[in-house]
Design an enzyme around this catalytic site. Structure first.
Site, PDB file in Angstrom:
ATOM      1  CG  ASP A  52      -1.841   1.102   1.357  1.00  0.00           C
ATOM      2  OD1 ASP A  52      -2.791   1.113   0.574  1.00  0.00           O
ATOM      3  OD2 ASP A  52      -1.648   1.988   2.221  1.00  0.00           O
ATOM      4  CG  HIS A  65      -9.676  -0.757  -2.402  1.00  0.00           C
ATOM      5  ND1 HIS A  65      -8.551  -1.149  -3.096  1.00  0.00           N
ATOM      6  CD2 HIS A  65      -9.226  -0.001  -1.375  1.00  0.00           C
ATOM      7  CE1 HIS A  65      -7.477  -0.652  -2.504  1.00  0.00           C
ATOM      8  NE2 HIS A  65      -7.857   0.046  -1.458  1.00  0.00           N
TER       9      HIS A  65
HETATM   10  C1  GLC Z   1      -4.009   3.177  -0.579  1.00  0.00           C
HETATM   11  C2  GLC Z   1      -5.260   2.353  -0.403  1.00  0.00           C
HETATM   12  C3  GLC Z   1      -6.384   3.247   0.018  1.00  0.00           C
HETATM   13  C4  GLC Z   1      -6.011   3.870   1.346  1.00  0.00           C
HETATM   14  C5  GLC Z   1      -4.644   4.544   1.290  1.00  0.00           C
HETATM   15  C6  GLC Z   1      -4.116   4.800   2.661  1.00  0.00           C
HETATM   16  O1  GLC Z   1      -4.106   4.092  -1.586  1.00  0.00           O
HETATM   17  O2  GLC Z   1      -5.531   1.647  -1.574  1.00  0.00           O
HETATM   18  O3  GLC Z   1      -7.603   2.594   0.095  1.00  0.00           O
HETATM   19  O4  GLC Z   1      -6.984   4.805   1.719  1.00  0.00           O
HETATM   20  O5  GLC Z   1      -3.677   3.779   0.637  1.00  0.00           O
HETATM   21  O6  GLC Z   1      -3.713   3.600   3.267  1.00  0.00           O
END
Ligand code: GLC
Ligand code: CA
Length: 559
Positions: A200, A329
């Site tokens: 992530d 998502h």
């Molecule tokens: C990434 C995830 C997202 C989240 C962000 C912070 O972009 O895919 O859903 O809000 O990181 O962790």
């Protein structure tokens, strides 16, 4: 490029909260996923990525982790997780978890201890600074709005850094002790039988230090955190260390969430022995986005979509294996974004599936995509749960948009579009739960749902099954998985077509990416065999194939 065990597989993303609820509390869970493994296997999914299921207050739906070593009780238990890994293995499937290590939750023990003693060991796990005139040391704007600095609980003269939500304090990767904690945790999960991780927001782990201001870019007096990231250097040192210490000993599969990478960095990221096995292609995802917010962001035409995909194919070429998606998502539904408005129908959905699935790289399906699930038409901002959508709504209003215009931007881009419950049946709550779903089901579940599509051999679902089977068919895999990629009719509007070639054969993927029929030429002197067609037949003319609106064909060309 060395061949890897996962190159020929198909990957599938599960958003656990919205996939399948086994106990009627309205929240999807691990037992729900286990109950659908046979369905996923039959679809052709081999690698399953689960969005976070660790202990979390769910401020950002689990991307705020309070305990890396346990499962949130809403999703199940560690025993359920072990069962899922084992049940997947029995079916020759692999489980991949989300690795969220740019930040943790403000409810994590490390952060609580840091608040108790900011100068102690755990204070150094975070970025804690003194406030000056009630402000933090720099003017960066967090991704979810507002300054990245928040007063440290219990210490009004101090503040901590969060590039995402204030409930997501950033971890200090400059501290070797923190890095060691992360690597230990990764190995602990891999020892449990996990195949790897989706990683992530990973480029954020490197900050430009010491903290400094960047040019103000909105009326809030702040500066997008992107400005800092563009200047940050040295993230590769952390990534290389993480690979060597945690992933490589297990031959783990990793896929990075990497935005804005520099072209010259590609070999280091996903070349042989790179930091990650693969990373997502976001060229089309970010196309048309605006630093001002969603209200200023544009759509994308079929030709622009094609050009984005082809540009990535060219850039990555022989370097490594990119991961191809049309949604996840964090994005609207692919069929709502990449198909011109009003034209989303089974034929166009299958066409989009064909063209993105068979380019070079690892194809990913996001839950519900295989049914052709679409964006939701929110009737008010109250129906929206996602923190980033709520922030973007506020930004749009502050920039002068009317409430209706702001809501319209949210309808186009909200992350909740992809987070509504999976549509299993035409029955109550789309068969997702016997209780009250945590997020409203898209009302179109009576027409778009898994049970009905399973019965209809012409459904989008069955088409996806054919696609996964074709890519894995030993007669074509050498070409479709590892073969070369060459654009075909690249300059023709309303067409997305390309050749995949190996010593064994040439395969032409050709789509009429518009509502109007058109005749498209084949490469010279080609006879062909139809491997896949989203219509029941294809018309030939002396000039080429007469394709119906949104018709897509996959042809093995005869030499
Ligand atoms: C990434 C995830 C997202 C989240 C962000 C912070 O972009 O895919 O859903 O809000 O990181 O962790
Ligand atoms: Ca549940």
């Amino acid at each position: 490029m060395k061949k890897q065990w996962w190159h020929g597989k198909c990957a599938y993303q599960i958003y656990p909260k919205s996939f399948c609820d086994s106990n009627g509390d309205g929240i999807g869970d691990l037992q729900g996923i286990i109950s659908k493994l046979d369905y996923l296997k039959d679809l052709g999914a081999d690698i399953l990525w689960l969005s976070p299921i660790y202990v979390s207050p769910l401020a950002d739906q689990g991307y705020d982790i309070a305990d890396y070593y346990n499962i949130d009780p809403r999703f199940g238990t560690l025993a359920d997780m072990d069962e899922l890994i084992a049940e997947a293995k029995k079916r020759d499937m692999d489980i991949v978890m989300d690795l969220v290590v740019n930040h943790c939750s403000d409810e994590h023990e490390w952060f609580r201890k840091a608040c108790e003693d900011p100068d102690g060991q755990y204070g150094k796990y975070f970025y804690i600074e003194d406030m000056k005139d009630g402000k933090g040391p720099c003017n960066w704007r967090s991704y979810f709005g507002g300054p990245v600095w928040e007063p440290l609980p219990g210490h009004p003269d101090k503040c901590y850094l969060h590039v995402f939500h204030k409930k997501q304090p950033d971890l200090n990767w400059e501290n070797p002790k923190l890095r060691e904690e992360i690597y230990t945790m990764i190995r602990w999960w891999l020892d449990r039988g996990l195949a790897g991780f989706r990683i992530d927001a990973i480029l954020n782990i490197k900050k430009v230090l010491p903290f400094k201001d960047y040019p103000v870019d909105r009326e809030d007096g702040l500066s997008s955190v992107h400005n800092m990231l563009h200047e940050a250097k040295g993230v590769g040192d952390f990534l290389g260390e993480m690979r060597d210490r945690a992933f490589a000993p297990y031959d783990a599969f990793t896929v990075g969430e990497v935005f804005d990478e520099k072209e010259e960095d590609l070999p280091a990221f996903i070349g042989d022995g790179g930091y990650f096995s693969s990373m997502f292609d976001f060229a089309e995802t970010v196309f048309g986005s605006s630093e001002n917010g969603w209200q200023d962001a544009g759509g994308i035409t079929p030709d622009q979509y094609r050009d984005c995909v082809f540009a990535t194919q060219k850039k990555v070429d022989q370097i490594g294996f990119i991961s191809n998606i049309i949604e996840n998502h964090d994005e609207p539904r692919g069929v709502s974004r990449y198909i011109p408005e009003g034209d989303a129908c089974p034929a166009s959905k299958k066409m989009l599936a064909t063209v993105y699935f068979l380019v070079k790289g690892l194809p990913w399906i996001y839950q519900g995509q295989e049914l052709g699930m679409e964006n939701v038409h929110f009737s008010s901002i109250e129906e929206v749960d996602d923190i980033s959508s709520i922030d973007n709504y506020r930004v749009a209003i502050e920039a002068g948009a009317t409430p209706e215009e702001a809501l319209d931007a949210v309808r186009r881009f909200s992350r909740d579009n992809a987070r509504t419950p999976f549509q299993w049946t035409a029955g109550e709550n789309a068969g997702f739960t016997t209780g009250t779903p945590w997020l409203r089901v898209n009302p179109n579940y009576t027409e778009i749902n898994q049970a009905d599509e399973a019965k209809d051999p012409d459904s989008v679902l069955h088409y996806y099954r054919r696609l996964t089977r074709l890519r894995k068919d030993p007669a074509y895999a050498e070409t479709l998985v590892w073969g070369g990629f060459t654009p075909w009719l690249q300059d023709r509007p309303g067409v997305m077509a390309y050749l995949r070639t190996s010593e064994k054969q040439t395969i032409l993927v050709m789509a009429n990416y518009q509502r109007e029929p058109q005749v498209l030429p084949l490469p010279e002197n080609s006879g062909y065999k139809v491997l896949l067609n989203n219509y029941s037949s294809v018309k030939e003319t002396p000039e080429g194939l007469a394709l119906e609106g949104y018709q897509a064909v996959v042809l093995e060309l005869e030499k």
